[in-house]
Design an enzyme around this catalytic site. Structure first.
Site, short mmCIF file in Angstrom:
data_model
loop_
_atom_site.label_atom_id
_atom_site.label_comp_id
_atom_site.label_asym_id
_atom_site.label_seq_id
_atom_site.Cartn_x
_atom_site.Cartn_y
_atom_site.Cartn_z
N THR A 374 0.86 -1.15 0.00
CA THR A 374 0.00 0.00 0.00
C THR A 374 0.90 1.21 0.00
OG1 THR A 374 -1.56 -1.30 1.26
CG2 THR A 374 -1.81 1.06 1.43
N ASN A 394 -2.82 -3.98 -2.93
CA ASN A 394 -2.72 -5.02 -1.93
C ASN A 394 -1.28 -5.47 -1.82
OD1 ASN A 394 -3.57 -6.62 0.19
ND2 ASN A 394 -4.14 -8.33 -1.11
N ASP A 416 -8.03 -10.02 0.37
CA ASP A 416 -8.41 -9.33 1.61
C ASP A 416 -9.77 -9.78 2.13
OD1 ASP A 416 -6.14 -7.96 2.15
OD2 ASP A 416 -6.85 -5.99 1.53
N SER A 445 -10.25 -3.85 4.94
CA SER A 445 -8.91 -3.28 4.78
C SER A 445 -8.35 -2.84 6.11
CB SER A 445 -8.98 -2.08 3.84
OG SER A 445 -7.75 -1.37 3.83
N SER A 446 -7.02 -2.74 6.17
CA SER A 446 -6.34 -2.18 7.35
C SER A 446 -5.91 -0.73 7.12
CB SER A 446 -5.11 -3.02 7.70
OG SER A 446 -5.47 -4.32 8.08
N GLY A 467 0.01 -3.33 4.89
CA GLY A 467 -0.93 -4.41 5.18
C GLY A 467 -1.45 -4.35 6.60
#
Length: 564
Positions: A374, A394, A416, A445-446, A467
Protein backbone atom coordinates in the site's frame (compact mmCIF):
# COMPACT_ATOMS: atom_id res chain seq x y z
CA UNK A 1 16.19 -26.20 25.34
CA UNK A 2 19.73 -24.83 25.02
CA UNK A 3 19.25 -24.28 21.28
CA UNK A 4 15.95 -22.49 21.95
CA UNK A 5 17.61 -20.17 24.46
CA UNK A 6 20.55 -19.46 22.18
CA UNK A 7 18.15 -18.74 19.31
CA UNK A 8 16.24 -16.33 21.50
CA UNK A 9 19.44 -14.51 22.53
CA UNK A 10 20.32 -14.17 18.83
CA UNK A 11 16.87 -12.71 18.11
CA UNK A 12 17.30 -10.21 20.93
CA UNK A 13 20.66 -9.08 19.61
CA UNK A 14 19.34 -8.74 16.07
CA UNK A 15 16.20 -6.94 17.22
CA UNK A 16 18.24 -4.52 19.32
CA UNK A 17 20.71 -3.77 16.52
CA UNK A 18 20.53 -0.47 14.73
CA UNK A 19 19.16 1.63 17.58
CA UNK A 20 21.51 4.46 16.69
CA UNK A 21 20.80 4.32 12.95
CA UNK A 22 17.86 6.70 13.14
CA UNK A 23 17.82 10.03 14.94
CA UNK A 24 14.95 10.12 17.42
CA UNK A 25 15.12 13.91 17.62
CA UNK A 26 15.34 14.58 13.90
CA UNK A 27 13.08 17.18 12.36
CA UNK A 28 11.88 16.87 8.81
CA UNK A 29 11.40 19.46 6.12
CA UNK A 30 9.69 22.55 7.55
CA UNK A 31 7.66 24.81 5.26
CA UNK A 32 5.66 27.98 5.78
CA UNK A 33 2.44 27.25 3.92
CA UNK A 34 1.96 23.91 2.17
CA UNK A 35 3.32 20.36 2.25
CA UNK A 36 3.11 17.06 0.41
CA UNK A 37 4.67 13.84 1.73
CA UNK A 38 4.47 10.72 -0.42
CA UNK A 39 6.31 7.50 -1.19
CA UNK A 40 8.29 8.94 -4.10
CA UNK A 41 10.16 12.26 -4.62
CA UNK A 42 8.69 12.78 -8.09
CA UNK A 43 5.12 12.31 -6.88
CA UNK A 44 5.69 14.71 -3.97
CA UNK A 45 7.13 17.27 -6.41
CA UNK A 46 4.06 16.93 -8.65
CA UNK A 47 1.73 17.57 -5.72
CA UNK A 48 3.76 20.53 -4.48
CA UNK A 49 3.70 22.10 -7.93
CA UNK A 50 -0.09 21.82 -8.07
CA UNK A 51 -0.24 23.63 -4.72
CA UNK A 52 2.14 26.34 -5.99
CA UNK A 53 -0.18 26.89 -8.95
CA UNK A 54 -3.02 27.64 -6.54
CA UNK A 55 -4.61 24.22 -6.42
CA UNK A 56 -6.06 22.96 -3.17
CA UNK A 57 -5.12 19.84 -1.22
CA UNK A 58 -7.76 17.80 -3.04
CA UNK A 59 -6.36 18.84 -6.44
CA UNK A 60 -2.90 17.85 -5.28
CA UNK A 61 -4.21 14.49 -4.02
CA UNK A 62 -5.51 13.67 -7.51
CA UNK A 63 -2.22 14.64 -9.16
CA UNK A 64 -0.18 12.64 -6.64
CA UNK A 65 -2.41 9.57 -7.07
CA UNK A 66 -1.78 9.52 -10.82
CA UNK A 67 1.92 10.30 -10.48
CA UNK A 68 2.35 7.39 -8.07
CA UNK A 69 0.67 5.11 -10.61
CA UNK A 70 3.65 5.82 -12.87
CA UNK A 71 6.69 6.12 -10.62
CA UNK A 72 5.64 3.76 -7.78
CA UNK A 73 3.99 0.84 -9.61
CA UNK A 74 4.23 -1.63 -6.72
CA UNK A 75 1.43 0.26 -4.92
CA UNK A 76 0.56 3.46 -6.78
CA UNK A 77 -2.15 2.57 -9.22
CA UNK A 78 -4.99 3.08 -11.62
CA UNK A 79 -5.90 -0.61 -11.25
CA UNK A 80 -6.50 -0.60 -7.51
CA UNK A 81 -8.36 1.52 -4.97
CA UNK A 82 -8.07 3.30 -1.66
CA UNK A 83 -9.48 5.49 1.08
CA UNK A 84 -9.32 9.24 1.59
CA UNK A 85 -10.04 11.33 4.67
CA UNK A 86 -10.18 15.11 4.39
CA UNK A 87 -10.59 18.07 6.66
CA UNK A 88 -11.39 21.44 5.15
CA UNK A 89 -9.89 24.58 6.64
CA UNK A 90 -13.22 25.39 8.29
CA UNK A 91 -13.30 22.03 10.10
CA UNK A 92 -15.75 20.25 7.78
CA UNK A 93 -14.93 16.54 7.39
CA UNK A 94 -15.45 13.98 4.66
CA UNK A 95 -14.26 10.50 3.67
CA UNK A 96 -14.15 8.81 0.28
CA UNK A 97 -14.26 5.04 -0.11
CA UNK A 98 -12.91 4.05 -3.51
CA UNK A 99 -12.07 0.53 -2.39
CA UNK A 100 -12.24 -2.24 -5.00
CA UNK A 101 -15.33 -4.48 -5.19
CA UNK A 102 -15.82 -8.16 -5.85
CA UNK A 103 -17.00 -8.87 -9.42
CA UNK A 104 -20.59 -10.00 -9.94
CA UNK A 105 -19.43 -13.56 -10.63
CA UNK A 106 -17.54 -13.80 -7.31
CA UNK A 107 -18.70 -16.35 -4.73
CA UNK A 108 -17.56 -17.56 -1.28
CA UNK A 109 -15.92 -20.78 -2.56
CA UNK A 110 -14.09 -19.32 -5.55
CA UNK A 111 -10.64 -19.95 -4.07
CA UNK A 112 -11.40 -23.45 -2.74
CA UNK A 113 -10.93 -26.81 -4.41
CA UNK A 114 -13.47 -29.66 -4.48
CA UNK A 115 -12.43 -30.68 -0.98
CA UNK A 116 -13.20 -27.14 0.25
CA UNK A 117 -9.51 -26.49 0.86
CA UNK A 118 -7.87 -23.17 -0.03
CA UNK A 119 -5.93 -23.33 -3.31
CA UNK A 120 -2.50 -21.85 -2.68
CA UNK A 121 -1.88 -18.42 -4.27
CA UNK A 122 -5.17 -18.40 -6.20
CA UNK A 123 -6.43 -15.32 -4.31
CA UNK A 124 -2.99 -13.68 -4.48
CA UNK A 125 -1.64 -14.07 -8.00
CA UNK A 126 -3.22 -14.06 -11.42
CA UNK A 127 -6.44 -12.77 -12.89
CA UNK A 128 -8.93 -14.27 -10.43
CA UNK A 129 -7.28 -12.32 -7.57
CA UNK A 130 -8.37 -8.94 -8.95
CA UNK A 131 -11.27 -6.90 -7.67
CA UNK A 132 -13.01 -4.23 -9.74
CA UNK A 133 -10.71 -1.16 -9.62
CA UNK A 134 -11.97 1.98 -7.90
CA UNK A 135 -9.16 4.51 -8.23
CA UNK A 136 -10.36 6.38 -11.32
CA UNK A 137 -13.96 6.69 -10.15
CA UNK A 138 -12.70 7.86 -6.77
CA UNK A 139 -10.48 10.58 -8.23
CA UNK A 140 -13.28 11.74 -10.54
CA UNK A 141 -15.71 11.99 -7.63
CA UNK A 142 -13.12 13.85 -5.54
CA UNK A 143 -12.62 16.35 -8.35
CA UNK A 144 -16.34 16.83 -8.92
CA UNK A 145 -16.95 17.60 -5.26
CA UNK A 146 -13.81 19.48 -4.21
CA UNK A 147 -11.55 20.16 -7.20
CA UNK A 148 -10.61 23.73 -8.12
CA UNK A 149 -8.27 23.19 -11.08
CA UNK A 150 -9.17 21.65 -14.45
CA UNK A 151 -9.09 17.83 -14.42
CA UNK A 152 -6.77 17.71 -17.42
CA UNK A 153 -4.12 19.76 -15.61
CA UNK A 154 -4.13 17.33 -12.68
CA UNK A 155 -3.64 14.19 -14.80
CA UNK A 156 -1.15 15.66 -17.29
CA UNK A 157 1.94 15.47 -15.01
CA UNK A 158 1.49 11.69 -14.80
CA UNK A 159 1.04 11.47 -18.57
CA UNK A 160 4.33 13.32 -19.03
CA UNK A 161 6.16 11.09 -16.54
CA UNK A 162 4.98 7.95 -18.29
CA UNK A 163 5.59 9.19 -21.84
CA UNK A 164 8.91 10.98 -21.32
CA UNK A 165 10.29 8.55 -18.77
CA UNK A 166 11.55 8.82 -15.21
CA UNK A 167 14.68 7.76 -13.37
CA UNK A 168 14.62 4.68 -11.18
CA UNK A 169 15.74 4.79 -7.58
CA UNK A 170 17.84 1.89 -6.29
CA UNK A 171 14.90 0.50 -4.31
CA UNK A 172 12.54 0.58 -7.29
CA UNK A 173 15.14 -1.01 -9.56
CA UNK A 174 15.65 -3.82 -7.06
CA UNK A 175 11.90 -4.48 -6.82
CA UNK A 176 11.49 -4.65 -10.61
CA UNK A 177 14.35 -7.14 -10.81
CA UNK A 178 12.82 -9.29 -8.07
CA UNK A 179 9.41 -9.44 -9.78
CA UNK A 180 10.54 -10.06 -13.37
CA UNK A 181 9.65 -13.77 -13.48
CA UNK A 182 6.32 -13.17 -11.74
CA UNK A 183 5.34 -10.60 -14.37
CA UNK A 184 6.15 -13.11 -17.14
CA UNK A 185 4.28 -15.94 -15.43
CA UNK A 186 1.02 -14.17 -14.63
CA UNK A 187 0.61 -11.71 -17.54
CA UNK A 188 -0.93 -13.34 -20.60
CA UNK A 189 1.26 -11.24 -22.89
CA UNK A 190 4.83 -10.44 -21.93
CA UNK A 191 5.05 -6.84 -20.66
CA UNK A 192 8.28 -6.15 -22.53
CA UNK A 193 8.31 -2.51 -21.45
CA UNK A 194 9.15 -3.59 -17.90
CA UNK A 195 11.18 -6.75 -18.56
CA UNK A 196 14.71 -5.45 -19.00
CA UNK A 197 17.13 -8.23 -17.93
CA UNK A 198 18.47 -6.08 -15.14
CA UNK A 199 17.43 -2.67 -13.88
CA UNK A 200 19.88 -0.37 -12.09
CA UNK A 201 19.59 2.87 -10.18
CA UNK A 202 19.53 5.76 -12.63
CA UNK A 203 17.96 3.81 -15.50
CA UNK A 204 15.12 5.55 -17.32
CA UNK A 205 11.72 3.87 -17.58
CA UNK A 206 9.25 4.85 -20.29
CA UNK A 207 5.70 3.50 -20.12
CA UNK A 208 4.05 4.35 -23.42
CA UNK A 209 1.04 2.03 -22.99
CA UNK A 210 0.34 3.53 -19.58
CA UNK A 211 0.77 7.03 -21.02
CA UNK A 212 -1.98 6.30 -23.58
CA UNK A 213 -4.26 4.98 -20.84
CA UNK A 214 -3.65 8.11 -18.77
CA UNK A 215 -4.31 10.30 -21.81
CA UNK A 216 -7.73 8.67 -22.17
CA UNK A 217 -8.44 9.29 -18.49
CA UNK A 218 -7.20 12.88 -18.85
CA UNK A 219 -9.41 13.55 -21.87
CA UNK A 220 -12.53 11.50 -21.03
CA UNK A 221 -12.50 11.27 -17.24
CA UNK A 222 -14.29 8.22 -15.89
CA UNK A 223 -15.23 7.01 -19.37
CA UNK A 224 -11.54 6.87 -20.26
CA UNK A 225 -11.14 3.89 -17.93
CA UNK A 226 -14.48 2.18 -17.33
CA UNK A 227 -15.58 2.38 -20.97
CA UNK A 228 -14.03 2.27 -24.43
CA UNK A 229 -10.50 1.15 -25.21
CA UNK A 230 -9.24 0.68 -21.65
CA UNK A 231 -12.29 -1.33 -20.60
CA UNK A 232 -11.96 -3.47 -23.74
CA UNK A 233 -8.30 -4.20 -22.97
CA UNK A 234 -9.03 -5.02 -19.33
CA UNK A 235 -11.86 -7.41 -20.15
CA UNK A 236 -9.81 -9.05 -22.91
CA UNK A 237 -7.04 -9.62 -20.35
CA UNK A 238 -9.56 -11.19 -18.01
CA UNK A 239 -10.82 -13.59 -20.69
CA UNK A 240 -7.31 -14.68 -21.64
CA UNK A 241 -6.29 -15.26 -18.04
CA UNK A 242 -9.42 -16.81 -16.57
CA UNK A 243 -10.51 -13.73 -14.65
CA UNK A 244 -14.12 -12.74 -14.01
CA UNK A 245 -14.27 -8.92 -14.27
CA UNK A 246 -16.71 -7.91 -16.99
CA UNK A 247 -17.69 -4.68 -18.73
CA UNK A 248 -20.82 -4.66 -16.59
CA UNK A 249 -18.66 -4.79 -13.44
CA UNK A 250 -16.69 -1.80 -14.66
CA UNK A 251 -19.76 0.17 -15.64
CA UNK A 252 -21.46 -0.53 -12.31
CA UNK A 253 -18.55 0.48 -10.08
CA UNK A 254 -19.07 3.56 -7.93
CA UNK A 255 -17.17 5.09 -5.03
CA UNK A 256 -18.96 6.01 -1.81
CA UNK A 257 -18.75 9.14 0.31
CA UNK A 258 -18.85 8.12 3.96
CA UNK A 259 -18.91 9.88 7.31
CA UNK A 260 -15.45 9.78 8.93
CA UNK A 261 -15.07 8.15 12.33
CA UNK A 262 -14.07 10.45 15.15
CA UNK A 263 -12.86 9.81 18.68
CA UNK A 264 -11.08 11.54 21.55
CA UNK A 265 -7.86 10.50 23.28
CA UNK A 266 -5.21 12.39 25.26
CA UNK A 267 -6.83 15.71 24.36
CA UNK A 268 -6.77 15.08 20.61
CA UNK A 269 -9.62 14.47 18.21
CA UNK A 270 -8.92 11.50 15.97
CA UNK A 271 -10.51 11.56 12.51
CA UNK A 272 -10.15 8.34 10.52
CA UNK A 273 -11.73 5.99 8.00
CA UNK A 274 -14.90 3.99 8.75
CA UNK A 275 -15.62 0.45 7.48
CA UNK A 276 -14.90 -1.25 5.17
CA UNK A 277 -11.62 -0.03 6.56
CA UNK A 278 -10.86 -1.55 9.94
CA UNK A 279 -8.25 1.12 10.53
CA UNK A 280 -10.35 3.87 12.09
CA UNK A 281 -12.11 1.65 14.61
CA UNK A 282 -8.92 -0.19 15.60
CA UNK A 283 -6.90 3.02 15.91
CA UNK A 284 -9.47 4.76 18.12
CA UNK A 285 -9.75 1.64 20.28
CA UNK A 286 -5.97 1.46 20.70
CA UNK A 287 -5.57 5.14 21.54
CA UNK A 288 -8.51 4.98 23.98
CA UNK A 289 -6.89 2.04 25.78
CA UNK A 290 -3.50 3.75 25.88
CA UNK A 291 -4.96 6.93 27.37
CA UNK A 292 -5.74 5.05 30.60
CA UNK A 293 -2.08 4.16 31.26
CA UNK A 294 0.99 6.35 32.07
CA UNK A 295 2.94 5.58 28.90
CA UNK A 296 4.87 8.85 29.16
CA UNK A 297 6.15 7.87 32.60
CA UNK A 298 6.89 4.33 31.47
CA UNK A 299 8.94 5.58 28.51
CA UNK A 300 9.11 4.97 24.77
CA UNK A 301 9.10 1.24 23.87
CA UNK A 302 9.94 0.23 27.45
CA UNK A 303 8.91 -3.20 28.70
CA UNK A 304 5.83 -1.78 30.43
CA UNK A 305 4.79 0.34 27.44
CA UNK A 306 5.38 -2.36 24.84
CA UNK A 307 3.59 -5.00 26.94
CA UNK A 308 0.51 -2.80 27.33
CA UNK A 309 0.48 -1.88 23.64
CA UNK A 310 0.82 -5.51 22.52
CA UNK A 311 -1.98 -6.63 24.84
CA UNK A 312 -4.21 -3.87 23.47
CA UNK A 313 -3.37 -4.87 19.88
CA UNK A 314 -4.12 -8.52 20.65
CA UNK A 315 -7.68 -7.66 21.70
CA UNK A 316 -8.34 -5.11 18.99
CA UNK A 317 -7.28 -7.46 16.17
CA UNK A 318 -9.48 -10.20 17.63
CA UNK A 319 -12.42 -7.79 17.31
CA UNK A 320 -11.35 -6.96 13.76
CA UNK A 321 -11.48 -10.62 12.74
CA UNK A 322 -15.07 -11.10 13.89
CA UNK A 323 -16.92 -7.82 13.62
CA UNK A 324 -15.58 -5.84 10.65
CA UNK A 325 -16.57 -5.95 6.99
CA UNK A 326 -18.37 -3.98 4.29
CA UNK A 327 -21.19 -2.03 6.03
CA UNK A 328 -23.28 -2.25 2.87
CA UNK A 329 -23.43 -6.04 3.37
CA UNK A 330 -22.91 -6.58 7.09
CA UNK A 331 -24.14 -4.72 10.13
CA UNK A 332 -20.86 -3.55 11.66
CA UNK A 333 -21.40 -2.60 15.36
CA UNK A 334 -19.41 0.63 15.06
CA UNK A 335 -20.95 2.44 18.02
CA UNK A 336 -20.58 -0.59 20.24
CA UNK A 337 -16.96 -1.16 19.28
CA UNK A 338 -16.10 2.47 20.02
CA UNK A 339 -18.07 2.76 23.28
CA UNK A 340 -15.57 3.62 26.05
CA UNK A 341 -17.19 1.16 28.46
CA UNK A 342 -16.81 -1.66 25.94
CA UNK A 343 -13.17 -0.78 25.25
CA UNK A 344 -12.43 -0.77 28.98
CA UNK A 345 -14.05 -4.20 29.37
CA UNK A 346 -11.79 -5.60 26.66
CA UNK A 347 -8.80 -4.91 28.92
CA UNK A 348 -10.37 -6.49 31.98
CA UNK A 349 -8.14 -9.56 31.74
CA UNK A 350 -4.95 -7.54 31.20
CA UNK A 351 -2.13 -8.74 33.45
CA UNK A 352 0.79 -6.26 33.76
CA UNK A 353 3.11 -9.13 34.53
CA UNK A 354 2.16 -11.71 31.91
CA UNK A 355 1.35 -12.06 28.22
CA UNK A 356 -2.10 -13.34 27.30
CA UNK A 357 -2.32 -16.46 25.16
CA UNK A 358 -4.07 -15.42 21.94
CA UNK A 359 -5.93 -18.75 21.90
CA UNK A 360 -7.65 -17.58 25.10
CA UNK A 361 -8.64 -14.21 23.59
CA UNK A 362 -11.90 -14.22 21.68
CA UNK A 363 -13.57 -11.28 20.02
CA UNK A 364 -15.71 -9.28 22.40
CA UNK A 365 -19.47 -8.78 22.26
CA UNK A 366 -19.98 -5.05 21.64
CA UNK A 367 -23.41 -3.52 22.10
CA UNK A 368 -25.36 -3.20 18.84
CA UNK A 369 -25.79 0.31 17.37
CA UNK A 370 -28.70 2.34 18.72
CA UNK A 371 -30.33 3.30 15.44
CA UNK A 372 -4.91 -4.74 2.89
CA UNK A 373 1.63 -3.20 -0.25
CA UNK A 374 0.00 0.00 0.00
CA UNK A 375 1.16 3.57 -0.14
CA UNK A 376 0.13 6.65 1.78
CA UNK A 377 0.39 10.36 1.15
CA UNK A 378 -0.44 13.36 3.30
CA UNK A 379 -1.16 16.88 2.06
CA UNK A 380 -1.83 20.27 3.65
CA UNK A 381 -2.44 23.31 1.43
CA UNK A 382 -1.94 27.02 2.04
CA UNK A 383 -5.59 27.45 3.06
CA UNK A 384 -5.30 24.78 5.76
CA UNK A 385 -7.20 22.03 3.93
CA UNK A 386 -5.80 18.59 4.79
CA UNK A 387 -6.02 15.29 2.94
CA UNK A 388 -4.89 11.86 4.14
CA UNK A 389 -4.90 9.16 1.44
CA UNK A 390 -3.98 5.49 1.49
CA UNK A 391 -4.11 3.68 -1.85
CA UNK A 392 -3.16 0.14 -2.78
CA UNK A 393 -2.92 -2.85 -5.08
CA UNK A 394 -2.72 -5.02 -1.93
CA UNK A 395 0.50 -7.05 -2.28
CA UNK A 396 3.54 -5.49 -3.91
CA UNK A 397 2.68 -5.16 -7.63
CA UNK A 398 -0.76 -6.62 -6.90
CA UNK A 399 -1.73 -9.73 -8.85
CA UNK A 400 1.45 -9.40 -11.02
CA UNK A 401 -0.85 -9.08 -14.04
CA UNK A 402 -0.26 -6.25 -16.50
CA UNK A 403 -3.24 -5.40 -18.69
CA UNK A 404 -1.84 -5.92 -22.16
CA UNK A 405 -1.93 -2.75 -24.24
CA UNK A 406 -2.97 -0.60 -21.27
CA UNK A 407 0.27 -0.80 -19.29
CA UNK A 408 -1.08 -0.97 -15.74
CA UNK A 409 -1.13 -3.62 -13.04
CA UNK A 410 -4.24 -5.19 -11.56
CA UNK A 411 -4.78 -5.49 -7.83
CA UNK A 412 -5.04 -8.73 -5.85
CA UNK A 413 -7.53 -7.39 -3.34
CA UNK A 414 -9.71 -10.50 -3.39
CA UNK A 415 -7.20 -11.93 -0.89
CA UNK A 416 -8.41 -9.33 1.61
CA UNK A 417 -11.70 -11.19 1.88
CA UNK A 418 -11.96 -14.18 4.19
CA UNK A 419 -11.46 -16.80 1.49
CA UNK A 420 -12.42 -19.38 4.13
CA UNK A 421 -13.55 -18.77 7.72
CA UNK A 422 -10.53 -18.85 10.04
CA UNK A 423 -8.02 -19.14 7.19
CA UNK A 424 -5.28 -16.45 7.29
CA UNK A 425 -4.69 -14.17 4.32
CA UNK A 426 -1.26 -13.15 3.03
CA UNK A 427 -0.76 -10.92 6.08
CA UNK A 428 -1.75 -13.64 8.55
CA UNK A 429 -5.10 -11.98 9.27
CA UNK A 430 -8.07 -14.23 9.87
CA UNK A 431 -11.72 -13.44 9.40
CA UNK A 432 -15.22 -14.86 9.17
CA UNK A 433 -18.73 -14.15 7.96
CA UNK A 434 -18.46 -10.36 8.17
CA UNK A 435 -15.75 -10.37 5.51
CA UNK A 436 -16.88 -13.33 3.38
CA UNK A 437 -16.80 -12.98 -0.41
CA UNK A 438 -20.00 -11.73 -2.07
CA UNK A 439 -20.73 -10.12 -5.46
CA UNK A 440 -20.33 -6.34 -5.37
CA UNK A 441 -18.92 -6.38 -1.84
CA UNK A 442 -15.92 -4.37 -0.71
CA UNK A 443 -13.20 -6.34 1.05
CA UNK A 444 -12.05 -5.41 4.54
CA UNK A 445 -8.91 -3.28 4.78
CA UNK A 446 -6.34 -2.18 7.35
CA UNK A 447 -5.74 1.18 5.65
CA UNK A 448 -5.81 3.97 8.23
CA UNK A 449 -5.68 7.47 6.69
CA UNK A 450 -5.95 9.75 9.72
CA UNK A 451 -6.12 13.41 10.70
CA UNK A 452 -5.75 14.79 14.24
CA UNK A 453 -7.08 18.02 15.70
CA UNK A 454 -5.92 19.78 18.86
CA UNK A 455 -8.16 22.41 20.44
CA UNK A 456 -10.27 22.45 17.29
CA UNK A 457 -7.33 23.16 14.98
CA UNK A 458 -5.51 20.95 12.49
CA UNK A 459 -2.64 19.16 14.25
CA UNK A 460 -1.47 16.14 12.23
CA UNK A 461 -2.03 14.28 8.96
CA UNK A 462 -0.68 10.74 8.93
CA UNK A 463 -0.97 7.27 7.45
CA UNK A 464 1.12 4.35 6.28
CA UNK A 465 1.45 1.36 3.99
CA UNK A 466 2.11 -2.12 5.32
CA UNK A 467 -0.93 -4.41 5.18
CA UNK A 468 -1.96 -5.55 8.64
CA UNK A 469 0.83 -3.46 10.21
CA UNK A 470 -0.68 -0.17 9.00
CA UNK A 471 -2.88 0.21 12.07
CA UNK A 472 -0.11 -0.36 14.59
CA UNK A 473 2.29 1.86 12.61
CA UNK A 474 -0.11 4.82 12.71
CA UNK A 475 -0.88 4.08 16.37
CA UNK A 476 2.78 4.18 17.36
CA UNK A 477 3.55 7.32 15.34
CA UNK A 478 0.68 9.18 17.01
CA UNK A 479 1.88 8.08 20.46
CA UNK A 480 5.44 9.08 19.56
CA UNK A 481 4.28 12.65 18.93
CA UNK A 482 1.41 13.14 21.38
CA UNK A 483 2.76 11.18 24.36
CA UNK A 484 6.53 11.06 23.94
CA UNK A 485 7.03 14.48 22.33
CA UNK A 486 8.93 13.39 19.21
CA UNK A 487 9.13 15.69 16.16
CA UNK A 488 7.24 14.36 13.12
CA UNK A 489 10.32 13.02 11.36
CA UNK A 490 11.65 11.35 14.52
CA UNK A 491 8.24 9.80 15.21
CA UNK A 492 8.39 8.16 11.78
CA UNK A 493 12.07 7.22 12.12
CA UNK A 494 11.49 5.44 15.43
CA UNK A 495 11.59 1.64 15.50
CA UNK A 496 8.25 -0.20 15.39
CA UNK A 497 6.80 -3.46 16.60
CA UNK A 498 3.53 -5.18 15.76
CA UNK A 499 1.10 -7.74 17.14
CA UNK A 500 -2.18 -8.77 15.48
CA UNK A 501 -3.70 -11.45 17.76
CA UNK A 502 -2.82 -14.30 15.41
CA UNK A 503 -0.15 -15.43 14.74
CA UNK A 504 0.79 -14.96 18.39
CA UNK A 505 4.14 -13.21 18.22
CA UNK A 506 5.60 -9.71 18.23
CA UNK A 507 7.21 -8.62 14.98
CA UNK A 508 9.94 -6.13 15.77
CA UNK A 509 12.15 -3.97 13.61
CA UNK A 510 15.85 -3.83 14.26
CA UNK A 511 16.34 -1.23 16.96
CA UNK A 512 12.71 -1.04 18.06
CA UNK A 513 13.39 -2.80 21.35
CA UNK A 514 16.59 -2.91 23.34
CA UNK A 515 18.00 -6.29 24.37
CA UNK A 516 16.89 -5.84 27.99
CA UNK A 517 13.42 -4.75 26.94
CA UNK A 518 13.14 -7.76 24.63
CA UNK A 519 14.27 -10.00 27.46
CA UNK A 520 11.66 -8.42 29.73
CA UNK A 521 8.90 -9.08 27.22
CA UNK A 522 10.08 -12.66 26.76
CA UNK A 523 10.02 -13.10 30.53
CA UNK A 524 6.36 -12.03 30.50
CA UNK A 525 5.61 -14.77 27.97
CA UNK A 526 5.78 -12.89 24.66
CA UNK A 527 7.38 -14.40 21.59
CA UNK A 528 9.51 -12.08 19.43
CA UNK A 529 10.41 -12.31 15.76
CA UNK A 530 12.69 -9.86 13.94
CA UNK A 531 11.36 -7.96 10.89
CA UNK A 532 14.55 -6.99 9.00
CA UNK A 533 12.72 -5.35 6.07
CA UNK A 534 11.00 -2.86 8.34
CA UNK A 535 7.39 -2.28 9.30
CA UNK A 536 5.29 0.18 7.32
CA UNK A 537 6.19 3.24 5.25
CA UNK A 538 4.57 6.30 6.76
CA UNK A 539 3.98 9.85 5.59
CA UNK A 540 3.08 12.52 8.12
CA UNK A 541 2.66 16.27 8.46
CA UNK A 542 2.68 18.05 11.83
CA UNK A 543 1.42 21.58 12.36
CA UNK A 544 4.00 23.30 14.58
CA UNK A 545 3.01 25.79 17.32
CA UNK A 546 3.93 28.74 15.07
CA UNK A 547 1.73 27.40 12.24
CA UNK A 548 4.54 26.10 10.06
CA UNK A 549 4.42 22.54 8.76
CA UNK A 550 6.89 19.73 9.48
CA UNK A 551 6.94 16.80 7.08
CA UNK A 552 7.91 13.29 8.09
CA UNK A 553 9.10 11.12 5.19
CA UNK A 554 9.86 7.49 5.96
CA UNK A 555 13.55 6.52 5.67
CA UNK A 556 12.48 2.91 5.09
CA UNK A 557 11.56 3.83 1.51
CA UNK A 558 12.16 6.56 -1.08
CA UNK A 559 9.60 8.79 0.63
CA UNK A 560 10.04 12.53 0.30
CA UNK A 561 8.48 15.75 1.53
CA UNK A 562 8.03 18.80 -0.71
CA UNK A 563 6.38 22.16 -0.17
CA UNK A 564 6.80 25.86 0.19
Amino acid sequence: MLIRRLSFIFILLVTAAGCADRDLQERGLVTEQAMVVSAHPLASAVGAEILRQGGNAMDAAIAVQFALAVVYPDAGNVGGGGFLVLRQHDGMLDALDYREKAPAAAHPDMFLNEQKEVVEDLSLKGHLAAGVPGTIDGMVQLHEKYGSMPWQELVQPAVALAANGFTLTSKEAEKLNEQRLEFIRYSTRRPEFILKPHWSEGDTVQLQDLARTLELIRDKGRAGFYEGRTADLLVAEMKRGGGIITKEDLADYTSVWRKPLTGQANGYRIISMPPPSSGGIALIQLLTISEAYPLQDWGWNSVKSAHLMVEAERRVYADRAKHLGDPDFYRVPVEGLLAPAYIQRRMKGFDPGKATDSDLVAAGAPAPPESPNTTHYSIVDAQGNAVSVTTTLNSSFGSKVFVAGAGFLLNNEMDDFSVKAGFPNSYGLVGGEANAIAPGKRMLSSMTPTILEKNGELFMVVGSMGGSTIITTVYQIILNVTVHGFPMQAAINAGRFHHQWKPDWILSEWGALGALDGLGLWWKGHRLAPKPGGIGRAAGILVLPDGRLEGGADPRGDDAAAGF
